[in-house]
Design a protein around this motif. Structure first.
Motif, PDB file in Angstrom:
ATOM      1  N   ALA A 169      51.709  26.258  18.259  1.00  0.00           N
ATOM      2  CA  ALA A 169      53.120  25.808  19.200  1.00  0.00           C
ATOM      3  C   ALA A 169      52.796  26.127  20.884  1.00  0.00           C
ATOM      4  CB  ALA A 169      54.085  27.370  18.788  1.00  0.00           C
ATOM      5  N   GLU A 170      52.194  26.027  21.347  1.00  0.00           N
ATOM      6  CA  GLU A 170      51.428  25.597  23.393  1.00  0.00           C
ATOM      7  C   GLU A 170      52.627  24.970  23.566  1.00  0.00           C
ATOM      8  OE1 GLU A 170      50.824  24.885  27.669  1.00  0.00           O
ATOM      9  OE2 GLU A 170      50.606  23.590  25.464  1.00  0.00           O
ATOM     10  N   GLU A 171      53.235  24.144  22.647  1.00  0.00           N
ATOM     11  CA  GLU A 171      54.057  22.473  23.429  1.00  0.00           C
ATOM     12  C   GLU A 171      55.212  22.929  23.272  1.00  0.00           C
ATOM     13  OE1 GLU A 171      52.835  20.105  24.871  1.00  0.00           O
ATOM     14  OE2 GLU A 171      50.845  19.819  24.403  1.00  0.00           O
ATOM     15  N   GLY A 172      55.581  23.704  24.102  1.00  0.00           N
ATOM     16  CA  GLY A 172      57.363  24.204  24.113  1.00  0.00           C
ATOM     17  C   GLY A 172      57.412  25.232  23.170  1.00  0.00           C
ATOM     18  N   GLY A 173      56.914  25.872  22.249  1.00  0.00           N
ATOM     19  CA  GLY A 173      57.381  26.398  21.228  1.00  0.00           C
ATOM     20  C   GLY A 173      56.779  28.096  21.760  1.00  0.00           C
ATOM     21  N   GLY A 174      56.134  28.028  22.937  1.00  0.00           N
ATOM     22  CA  GLY A 174      55.855  29.661  23.505  1.00  0.00           C
ATOM     23  C   GLY A 174      55.307  30.202  22.691  1.00  0.00           C
ATOM     24  N   GLY A 175      54.140  29.363  21.871  1.00  0.00           N
ATOM     25  CA  GLY A 175      53.165  30.451  20.670  1.00  0.00           C
ATOM     26  C   GLY A 175      53.033  31.519  21.311  1.00  0.00           C
ATOM     27  N   ALA A 176      52.266  31.335  22.872  1.00  0.00           N
ATOM     28  CA  ALA A 176      51.833  32.896  23.573  1.00  0.00           C
ATOM     29  C   ALA A 176      52.696  33.475  23.762  1.00  0.00           C
ATOM     30  CB  ALA A 176      51.630  32.053  24.889  1.00  0.00           C
ATOM     31  N   LYS A 177      53.690  33.612  23.749  1.00  0.00           N
ATOM     32  CA  LYS A 177      55.153  34.729  23.676  1.00  0.00           C
ATOM     33  C   LYS A 177      54.629  35.398  22.725  1.00  0.00           C
ATOM     34  CE  LYS A 177      59.261  35.378  25.119  1.00  0.00           C
ATOM     35  NZ  LYS A 177      60.595  36.262  24.161  1.00  0.00           N
ATOM     36  N   LYS A 178      55.116  34.938  21.484  1.00  0.00           N
ATOM     37  CA  LYS A 178      55.001  35.616  20.006  1.00  0.00           C
ATOM     38  C   LYS A 178      53.102  36.900  19.679  1.00  0.00           C
ATOM     39  CE  LYS A 178      57.804  32.328  17.792  1.00  0.00           C
ATOM     40  NZ  LYS A 178      59.055  33.201  17.109  1.00  0.00           N
ATOM     41  N   ILE A 179      52.502  35.895  20.203  1.00  0.00           N
ATOM     42  CA  ILE A 179      51.277  36.877  20.372  1.00  0.00           C
ATOM     43  C   ILE A 179      51.176  37.833  20.964  1.00  0.00           C
ATOM     44  CG2 ILE A 179      48.620  36.576  21.018  1.00  0.00           C
ATOM     45  CD1 ILE A 179      48.789  34.482  18.530  1.00  0.00           C
ATOM     46  N   VAL A 180      52.161  37.913  22.081  1.00  0.00           N
ATOM     47  CA  VAL A 180      51.825  38.953  23.172  1.00  0.00           C
ATOM     48  C   VAL A 180      53.352  40.116  22.009  1.00  0.00           C
ATOM     49  CG1 VAL A 180      53.094  39.696  25.434  1.00  0.00           C
ATOM     50  CG2 VAL A 180      51.570  38.063  25.432  1.00  0.00           C
ATOM     51  N   GLU A 181      54.078  39.237  21.915  1.00  0.00           N
ATOM     52  CA  GLU A 181      54.830  40.368  21.275  1.00  0.00           C
ATOM     53  C   GLU A 181      54.742  40.784  19.751  1.00  0.00           C
ATOM     54  OE1 GLU A 181      59.359  37.326  22.332  1.00  0.00           O
ATOM     55  OE2 GLU A 181      58.397  37.329  20.543  1.00  0.00           O
ATOM     56  N   ALA A 182      53.491  40.053  19.441  1.00  0.00           N
ATOM     57  CA  ALA A 182      52.783  41.468  18.210  1.00  0.00           C
ATOM     58  C   ALA A 182      51.901  42.081  17.946  1.00  0.00           C
ATOM     59  CB  ALA A 182      52.003  39.408  17.159  1.00  0.00           C
ATOM     60  N   GLY A 183      51.404  42.414  19.245  1.00  0.00           N
ATOM     61  CA  GLY A 183      50.828  43.615  20.347  1.00  0.00           C
ATOM     62  C   GLY A 183      49.622  43.562  19.803  1.00  0.00           C
ATOM     63  N   VAL A 184      49.138  42.607  19.930  1.00  0.00           N
ATOM     64  CA  VAL A 184      47.504  42.863  19.697  1.00  0.00           C
ATOM     65  C   VAL A 184      46.466  42.540  20.410  1.00  0.00           C
ATOM     66  CG1 VAL A 184      47.757  41.383  16.926  1.00  0.00           C
ATOM     67  CG2 VAL A 184      47.628  40.165  19.252  1.00  0.00           C
ATOM     68  N   LEU A 185      47.136  42.451  21.401  1.00  0.00           N
ATOM     69  CA  LEU A 185      46.819  42.021  22.762  1.00  0.00           C
ATOM     70  C   LEU A 185      46.311  43.458  24.134  1.00  0.00           C
ATOM     71  CD1 LEU A 185      47.160  38.490  23.625  1.00  0.00           C
ATOM     72  CD2 LEU A 185      44.994  39.432  22.603  1.00  0.00           C
TER      73      LEU A 185
END
Length: 442
Positions: A169-185
């Motif tokens: 979901a890069e195309e408008g869905g903000g998938g990166a935001k959810k990845i960060v919020e998942a705490g895996v980085l």
């Protein structure tokens, strides 16, 4: 076979073994990228990446629906013996190669497609009506899998851990935001991302330090009036006329209110309503995007968009409601490249491709949710060229005629692997009190 021929064959085999087993330790930093590129250009390696990219291209999936794409990624990681976590951010996959210990560096690829009918006729055209990979995310995923394969083949030489982020979901869905919020980085020292482009030749790259891409948001407005017969407009309240004036007024926000040196964009890309030539509809819906490089400008644009739509509609005796769609399409911050990581990227890409094939770029009003990573950790985003001089000019991203020159896959894979490997080698030195090395001099 003569003794001489046997001896030459032995030397060739020995050379290939040394190329694979002593990639990092034998020749120092400068040789790592070229050796990775040589490996990625092998016929079997290249054909494998092409096959992956075409499988993904044939079955495009929209944001947070990347079920089959994610399954393909996990299957390939399983074959490599790469451990991973799934699901992350609904359909995302996060893999791990290396020691399992710090330092940690991350590489990111996006997996989602676009709502668009592919118009290019070829053997591996999208098999899903109304969906296509029109931005190269299929190539990005294949490149990161290629980078993972290179890294896994030299895992024992890594001086830390590489985290592979296959993001939805890069195309408008903000998938990166959810990845960060998942705490895996949380323990990652740096993250790198890349994007294919038709604006550069094959084997060329571009980027810049500081602001690279704009922050962006979306809006949708429903403008309601009173329907009626087109021959009797005095008995109706025309929402089409109101919406038309709204669109014109929105353009004045940039041309008359914004500082000409502060780049901003408002684009109305959606206009829906009506269905007959002789009927004034009850309502119409418009929608679009707005972009800016500073948080202050972005906030001001958002405020004025709502004011203009509601008040201009009122002038025409219509009512208007505005939705900024934040729940499903979060605002993207500007993409801002870390200064030290940018110099690091120039060093690595120079060793890989030659310094003459790096091009400094101007900021673009396009946006990328890679910016969510950069809000949490140092990050760097770059572009990898794919235009073949012998080929007619390729279509731009988000076009139904968009194509990928698959010859670019080895460049992306080797760039991923090279940046991760060298970063870990340099970053691991910072633990020594006798080192004068600084992260901002990568």
């Amino acid at each position: 076979m003569s003794f001489f021929c046997k001896w030459v064959s032995f030397l060739l085999i020995l050379h290939l073994l040394l190329l694979n087993s002593c990639l990092i330790s034998s020749d120092g930093f400068s040789q790592i990228p070229k050796k990775f590129l040589d490996l990625a250009k092998r016929d079997d390696f290249f054909d494998w990446m092409v096959g992956i990219r075409r499988k993904i291209h044939e079955k495009p999936e929209l944001g947070y629906e990347e079920v089959e794409t994610s399954k393909l990624v996990r299957t390939e990681l399983d074959k490599m013996g790469v451990s991973y976590k799934y699901p992350i951010a609904v359909t995302g996959v996060v893999g791990y190669i290396g020691t399992g210990q710090s330092p940690f560096v991350a590489l990111r690829a996006d997996m989602d497609a676009l709502s668009m009918q592919e118009m290019v006729e070829w053997e591996h055209k999208s098999k899903i009506p109304g969906k296509m990979h029109a931005c190269g995310h299929d190539a990005h995923t294949a490149m990161l899998l290629g980078g993972a394969k290179l890294l896994k083949e030299h895992e024992e030489e890594l001086q830390g851990t590489v985290i592979l982020v296959f993001q939805p979901a890069e195309e408008g869905g903000g998938g990166a935001k959810k990845i960060v919020e998942a705490g895996v980085l949380e323990n990652v020292s740096a993250i790198f991302g890349l994007h294919v482009t038709n604006q550069l030749g094959l084997g060329q790259v571009s980027s810049r330090e500081g602001p690279l891409l704009a922050g962006s948001g979306f809006f949708e407005a429903k403008i309601s009036g009173k329907g009626g017969h087109a021959a009797l407009p005095q008995h109706a309240i025309d929402p089409i006329l109101a919406a038309s004036n709204v669109i014109v007024s929105l353009q004045h926000l940039v041309s008359r209110e914004a500082d000409p040196l502060d780049s901003q964009v408002i684009t109305v890309a959606k206009f829906e309503g009506g269905g007959a030539f002789n009927v004034i509809p009850d309502s119409v819906t418009i929608g679009g995007t707005f972009r800016a490089f500073s948080a202050k400008s972005f906030t001001q644009l958002k405020k004025r968009i709502e004011q203009v739509i509601t008040r201009q509609a009122s002038v025409h005796m219509c009512n208007a409601t505005v939705d900024f769609l934040e729940e499903n399409k979060p605002f993207f911050p500007p993409t801002v490249n870390d200064k030290g990581l940018h110099q690091f990227f120039k060093n690595v890409s120079g060793d890989l491709l030659g310094t003459e094939n790096y091009f400094e770029m101007q900021p673009l009003m396009g946006s990328e949710d890679f910016s969510f990573y950069q809000e949490s950790m140092p990050g760097h985003f770059s572009f990898v060229g794919m235009q073949n001089e012998a080929h007619s000019p390729m279509a731009s991203p988000h076009s139904p005629y968009f194509e990928v020159n698959e010859e670019t896959l080895p460049y992306g894979a080797s760039l991923h692997a090279s940046m991760a490997t060298r970063f870990l080698l340099l970053d691991s030195k910072t633990s020594s009190p006798n080192q004068s090395y600084k992260k901002d001099e990568l």
